[in-house]
Design an enzyme around this catalytic site. Sequence first.
Site, PDB file in Angstrom:
ATOM      1  N   SER A 135       0.688  -1.142   0.174  1.00 20.38           N
ATOM      2  CA  SER A 135      -0.491  -0.253   0.047  1.00 20.38           C
ATOM      3  C   SER A 135       0.932   1.106   0.184  1.00 20.38           C
ATOM      4  CB  SER A 135      -1.520  -0.251   1.186  1.00 20.38           C
ATOM      5  OG  SER A 135      -1.889   0.591   1.201  1.00 20.38           O
ATOM      6  N   ASP A 269     -10.089  -4.250  -5.288  1.00 16.99           N
ATOM      7  CA  ASP A 269      -9.690  -3.006  -4.451  1.00 16.99           C
ATOM      8  C   ASP A 269     -10.309  -2.366  -4.464  1.00 16.99           C
ATOM      9  OD1 ASP A 269      -7.826  -1.789  -2.728  1.00 16.99           O
ATOM     10  OD2 ASP A 269      -6.209  -2.746  -3.977  1.00 16.99           O
ATOM     11  N   HIS A 297      -7.930  -4.956  -0.686  1.00 22.42           N
ATOM     12  CA  HIS A 297      -7.048  -4.579  -0.826  1.00 22.42           C
ATOM     13  C   HIS A 297      -5.463  -5.270  -0.017  1.00 22.42           C
ATOM     14  CE1 HIS A 297      -4.611  -0.494  -0.659  1.00 22.42           C
ATOM     15  NE2 HIS A 297      -4.198  -0.482   0.338  1.00 22.42           N
TER      16      HIS A 297
END
Length: 323
Positions: A135, A269, A297
């Site tokens: 991320s 996502d 995610h």
Amino acid sequence: MAALSAPWWLPGGHLQTIWRKLATAPTLIRQRQRIELADGDFIDVDRLPAGGDNKPLVFLLHGLAGCSASPYILAMQHTLHSAGYDSVAMNLRGCSGEHNRLAVAYHSGCSDDVEQVIAALMAAQPRPLVVIGYSLGANVLIKWLSETGFKPQLRAAVSVSNPFSLDLCCAQMKTGMAYWYGRYFLRRLRTDLQNKHADLVRQGVDDEVQRIQQLGPLDGLQTLWDFDDAVTAPLHGFAGAEDYYLRCSSRQFIADTPVPTLVVHSHNDPIIPPQSLPRADEMSSLVSCEILPFGGHVGFTSKGQNDWLERRILRFIEQSQLS
């Protein structure tokens, strides 16, 4: 390796994302090391040795509002340890359970902090290096790859659920279900800053207290963009949120990746819109981009194989050593 196939009980991106957040993580006995930075601040890293001196050191970077104890970090370090790889998980500034000394914190472009930590690790024990980012940490990682002076030591890199285009991701979190992710991140960041301010006041660090107070009240901030415009940007030398996103989005750096790099992303996502991702003609020929139908995610659990992501990353690392 089995293809990713979403379990019946985790059919969508939101559920896979939440599953990873709540997943039971392995218990690891790690060694904490503090690394002093040039500006007087510090970074804490958590090492998990496996006796793998003949293998690359694997370096991990967590995501926004995460830390080295995030379930995906612990799961990856466990898998690496089982395969004989030494690993080091970096806590970005203020994420190790202790407030950092300065008003500045971490952000999506803090590649200089990574460079200083890598320099300290390589000075203590020079060796080949593999890097993994998740991320926000993946965004930092891709930017760092394009800048680092440690390219000769690099063997491979992995980017998981990278936002790539920070402005588009922030816009995504202003509407729909993604709005609640934005609210969660905003609440965490605002609380962290308020707690750090109180800690600096107790310590009597007047200059740093004043830097935070000059940002103004935080209660009126409604979105992650608001926080980045009012806090992240001025604290870290950007003209505003737009300037911060423009200069730090890793999409512009993916063409400069100097080593084999695996990009893992999912179509569902809930935080990162498809238009954030780089086109094929924007990426280095060294990049292998896997856009999967499921995964959410940083989720990527598969039917009968909760550690699908960790196995996929390990396979890529081992294949990179053979090429």
